[in-house]
Design an enzyme around this catalytic site. Structure first.
Site: not given
Length: 195
Positions: A50, A91
């Site tokens: 991700s 993230k």
């Protein structure tokens, strides 16, 4: 005969003294590393893609944990479980408390407080999400919380997912300073800003 024993004893004493100093230095180094990792940072591995191209699957990261407050552009590790995600996730902080995020899938852009973000770090142009949970396109981040997204937007479960949404800062384990394997400094990589 006694004179021959003296150099032998001196060599043994010198070896013992050298060994003592080496062991003392080794113990000091180990204690220092343990204290650093316990109180100042952590080492954690990346699981998934991700954050491509910035971080790759199985990269080892060194985190700053103590005395850290999230800032826009930081790469952070979170522990908030949502959906089928139960382990820590990595993230990028898109917005912090009080900021407003707008996501435009038609244009493939993200704006914070009305300013379009310059995001050279993303993997590819953002497309409409395939997940039924990724419904957040406009949000004002509550104080003490953050809004995060992966750099590989089309393959990232992040704050766009209503099950995760904005994240209380208490779920943040720390900020990624650099990757240990392979080595790469990330502490100053704050490319977010108006374009």
């Amino acid at each position: 005969m006694e004179n021959e024993k003296e150099p032998q004893l001196a060599k043994e004493d010198s070896f013992k003294l050298d060994l003592y100093y080496w062991l003392q230095a080794l113990v000091f180094a180990l204690v220092t590393l343990i204290l650093l990792f316990t109180f100042l940072g952590r080492v954690i591995g990346v699981d998934g893609e991700s954050m491509l191209p910035t971080l790759k699957n199985r990269d080892l990261l060194l985190l700053q944990s103590v005395g850290y407050t999230p800032e826009q552009g930081d790469i952070v590790v979170l522990t908030k479980p949502f959906g089928d995600v139960t382990q820590p996730i990595v993230k990028r902080v898109i917005a912090t408390g009080g900021q407003t995020v707008d996501i435009n899938y038609e244009a493939g852009t993200v704006s914070v407080d009305g300013e379009l973000l310059d995001e050279p770090y993303i993997n590819e142009t953002m497309r409409w999400p395939a997940s039924q949970w990724e419904t957040i396109t406009h949000v004002t981040v509550p104080e003490g919380s953050i809004f995060v997204m992966g750099d590989n937007r089309n393959h990232s479960s992040d704050s766009r997912d209503e099950r995760l949404g904005t994240i209380d800062e208490r779920y943040v384990l720390g900020r990624v300073l650099f990757t240990l394997l392979p080595g790469k400094f990330l502490g100053g990589e704050k490319d977010l800003g108006p374009s």
